[in-house]
Motif scaffolding. Sequence first.
Motif: not given
Lengths: 240, 240, 240, 240, 240, 240
Positions: C34, C69-70, C119-121
């Motif tokens: 992810d 992102a988090t 953009i996603q973490a």
Amino acid sequence: MRNDGRNQKEMRPVTIKTDYLKHPEGSVLISVGDTKVICTASIDDRVPPFMRGQGKGWITAEYSMLPRATQQRNIRESTKGKVTGRTMEIQRLIGRALRAVVDLDKVGEKTIWIDCDVIQADGGTRTASITGAFVAMTLAFEKLLKEERMKEMPITDYLAATSVGMHREHGAILDLNYEEDSTAEVDMNIIMTGQGKFVELQGTGEEATFSKQELDELISLGESGIKHLIEAQKQVLQSL
Amino acid sequence: MRNDGRNQKEMRPVTIKTDYLKHPEGSVLISVGDTKVICTASIDDRVPPFMRGQGKGWITAEYSMLPRATQQRNIRESTKGKVTGRTMEIQRLIGRALRAVVDLDKVGEKTIWIDCDVIQADGGTRTASITGAFVAMTLAFEKLLKEERMKEMPITDYLAATSVGMHREHGAILDLNYEEDSTAEVDMNIIMTGQGKFVELQGTGEEATFSKQELDELISLGESGIKHLIEAQKQVLQSL
Amino acid sequence: MRNDGRNQKEMRPVTIKTDYLKHPEGSVLISVGDTKVICTASIDDRVPPFMRGQGKGWITAEYSMLPRATQQRNIRESTKGKVTGRTMEIQRLIGRALRAVVDLDKVGEKTIWIDCDVIQADGGTRTASITGAFVAMTLAFEKLLKEERMKEMPITDYLAATSVGMHREHGAILDLNYEEDSTAEVDMNIIMTGQGKFVELQGTGEEATFSKQELDELISLGESGIKHLIEAQKQVLQSL
Amino acid sequence: MRNDGRNQKEMRPVTIKTDYLKHPEGSVLISVGDTKVICTASIDDRVPPFMRGQGKGWITAEYSMLPRATQQRNIRESTKGKVTGRTMEIQRLIGRALRAVVDLDKVGEKTIWIDCDVIQADGGTRTASITGAFVAMTLAFEKLLKEERMKEMPITDYLAATSVGMHREHGAILDLNYEEDSTAEVDMNIIMTGQGKFVELQGTGEEATFSKQELDELISLGESGIKHLIEAQKQVLQSL
Amino acid sequence: MRNDGRNQKEMRPVTIKTDYLKHPEGSVLISVGDTKVICTASIDDRVPPFMRGQGKGWITAEYSMLPRATQQRNIRESTKGKVTGRTMEIQRLIGRALRAVVDLDKVGEKTIWIDCDVIQADGGTRTASITGAFVAMTLAFEKLLKEERMKEMPITDYLAATSVGMHREHGAILDLNYEEDSTAEVDMNIIMTGQGKFVELQGTGEEATFSKQELDELISLGESGIKHLIEAQKQVLQSL
Amino acid sequence: MRNDGRNQKEMRPVTIKTDYLKHPEGSVLISVGDTKVICTASIDDRVPPFMRGQGKGWITAEYSMLPRATQQRNIRESTKGKVTGRTMEIQRLIGRALRAVVDLDKVGEKTIWIDCDVIQADGGTRTASITGAFVAMTLAFEKLLKEERMKEMPITDYLAATSVGMHREHGAILDLNYEEDSTAEVDMNIIMTGQGKFVELQGTGEEATFSKQELDELISLGESGIKHLIEAQKQVLQSL
């Protein structure tokens, strides 16, 4: 008797250790009582933009304290992201004082960077910085002369600084420590030359005022302290 | 023979002067060759917001260099208005390393501020800072114990750090000075405990790479250096 | 079995979407589980001041996360007015790693700007950034070659990065997700080349320590992950 | 004869226009020759954190210049993102001076914000600011008394400031304009009370030094100027 | 025919991909031609200080571009250390527009953080941000309703934005791309509701002026674009 | 009847005092009711980097308020260390508006710095700034013509600005004061030329919306206000 056993007209012990660091052109560790400052002088072969093309030199100073030079830890100015007003005032004072005893034409297009870093503070850090910085600067000039990067010693006179104050209990006192500095009603910094001329005089009533007679008494006390400091400088400097 | 006369496996002389300053709860001046760092530990009876109410302590570190600790004068971070990436990396490293050998539950809700101020730099300033900071922190904890502000010594093991590197000319070398640090192809910082366990390992190929075999060789050299440093710490610390 | 169903030695699914954006010379969207990062490479026909006149190129990297992102929204660094220590550390790491596999003399006086925007973490954002940035940079160099703005491909080897860790429950594990990263006792980032050489190794005990044997186990696990990532890179790159 | 036709001991024309703005509790436009400063006093029913719970008031000052108050346009400090050292020095001086003639216990837990905004500058902006700020502050206190938000007038004495200097051509001169300020060898700011006591004395040799005799001459000249300024204040203030 | 083949009254293709990221309460990727923006809505259970205790909600927006969203790489605002005037203007516009169609009393004491991050720019990034942010915000409110953290949908109407302009060659045109935006003489952003009411109207002559008749023509063209955008929003939103 | 006794279509009294300060090339003090702004125009014989070598001029504006121009004292932007979004928006607006009525080719490579400093605020500070700045700029150009530093007057038309609004109680009103500005549902700033063309139109529903019919009514009211302001400008300017 003052809180550290001195009488009103007595300075704290002064030591000036020269060549304290290996990299700077000039460096000292000055101690005035428990106040300890590392003063360095660095030579830069450029001048700031507003001085270019005039063939003259420039002297600028920076001042800082280690966070734990004081009883309570202070936040670093680098962490705050800005230099405080107090620091700026001291930096401007140190630079201005040193420039008063240097013939900048003889320096040529060079900047002398003075750094005064207080590693332990017990009152009088700005005056100890000036007294030590004068020696560090002189050592740097001596080095330039030896290396033939300069023709003549540009220093025109000795320079030292001390504080005097008007204290509710003790009256006029010389060389205030931190405790005294916090409680004095009038606080005065005096910067003088070897010839006994004033370079700067800053007297402040801390929520108090002072008369012309008190001013004269403080100045006279300051003069005796300056003489003592210049003696200490002379012992570690030969060339002047 | 290296540029300062050492063989590959030899450290520079190490001295640790304790109680160097009068205000901090713990302080040392550590010298590793010409690298000199003032390390202080200050106790604050509060913890940062994210730690409140947990009954645990916190250890945080700050690192700085005097402008003329180096051959060329550096601009102060307070003047720039920001802390550089290099400084932040070192600060985070010092704090993380010290926390690895402290039982924070035993500290209680206190923050230990570690300040490492490099007054003279000749390579290995971050590892000297860690080695010195460990001693300053221990002295501060001893003081808390003596004053009964803490029940038990929270330190679980000794801690020291050194650098090793792979040098084109000399192969694997221990405790790099500035000259060697600038020319080494691989540069590794090792932080270990008295029991020989790793706390942190950071190996970097500077526009170069390294093999598993070289890694093993460097680690082994680092271990011998750490042992030597912990000996030096033991000589100035009694209580652990 | 780990919290997302993987075994200890298993990586998350990796996809690398090339030419993700239309403006940059090279761009990818890399997903590792992810974790999703947009990596771009931009060519600037100037080098920073300290590199001018040497005929060599320079590679520099910037890293950022979208605020959301988090799991919890983070304050933007532009709003804070400063870049955090963590970001600086990651930026320096990405740049250093890429420079290790590029012959900067062949690049000529150009700067390659690498931008890694998460953009996603979900853990491993810095290692995914390096793995993706290598592909974006290669695409940019291919473009320069095609346009005859460069004579020879300057890349000397493949480069990828992954994380490994020591987990109380699972032992040594490969490619930690956010949950695992928060709970691992030892956390190690490994950056290696296509030839199996180390570029950077950063192992940290999080309030813990690790032995030489554990280090060896982690390194061996990391090597297998790197091989897998380089396979994924090879599938989207033809020219190397 | 000086460049504007005055003799050595003559001040420029002084006017103080009260209630210049409608929002502030106290406001004046002070003109000293071509130097014009808007001084306002604002009452805030809180004190800074370090003063809370003491039942005492606080006085703090800010100083600024319009960008085109001067012959050359200056960059705004808001645009630079920081306040210069010179501004900080002046702000600290104004606040300190006013606090010396106010019994802060009588003020109660209130902050008096003094704002001095120079709209046209021709030398002596800091001394005009102090002289004007004293009137603005008094007007604000009168308003508080009238509204029964304060029991007693806390001001203990009048306060005004002027500059004196040692000029190569004219000798000791009073109230320096911009031209004279730039060329004077010694520059001194004097702040005194209605009773003729010193509040602050700042004498600086600009790349020059001065003797005790010159100091006495300058002080005597400054005293005559202060008397004149306090007369002007008395004409616009009734209550003191 | 315009440079991308459209006629004067034609919009570029619009797509809105919902639930684009896994962490935010609401998120979309909106594309208007080659302009692509990630819009997220995050719920914070606090309001800013100036809103506390009123039982009302607040909506605030942040806007940013990836450095290489544009043809030339832009310096990050985090690196510059400050947010530009253009960014602030856009952020304020987005927040203000969204608040016009939300009954903040129904939101309760919550802050809706809107983040618009442009990953590719080809004109109209602020209007695409508003159109996308409306959808992201609606998705977040739907989630709050489903989780019973809110009683009633607070949105009072649809909201979308587009640009129109007066072009030397093409006359009045709808939905300007980057090329057209740079050359248009008059540039107007229109924000309207589903009911056809204006929320904001910003028309600017770029070193040019415009008449009332031209204004009416532009507004009419904008209305047709808004209707089209609201159709696209309706296709991805069910609950309103 | 409005709170200050005006009818809906009535402006507040306008006065424009020219040559208000001695240093700037052009300066005015404009009053629109109780709103008072010092506007200055300064000539700089350089242009910003992005304009160099084009032989064209540039106009840029800065806007600020004295801290106590308002009912509550505002923190200075220099103290905050950054310029707020509102200030930036206004600065950009003033510069853009003035550039619309100046032929920059006729200016030559010069920058006109416009400074608008609000000394007293009662609504409409940005529109008063534009109206006053136009006069200050014209005076500066006249001075350049007289001194033959410019060949032709580059101004192409008069320029003024006013605000209009939709008020719950009074309907459409002209020239809003602070009280009205805070309560208006729709707020519109209109900038027009002497020829009746629009330069900028910014209409905002403050948590409200407005129809096309309301827009037309507001615009018509604004036009009448602009005519009145341009009359006032014509009375103090001869040369256009």
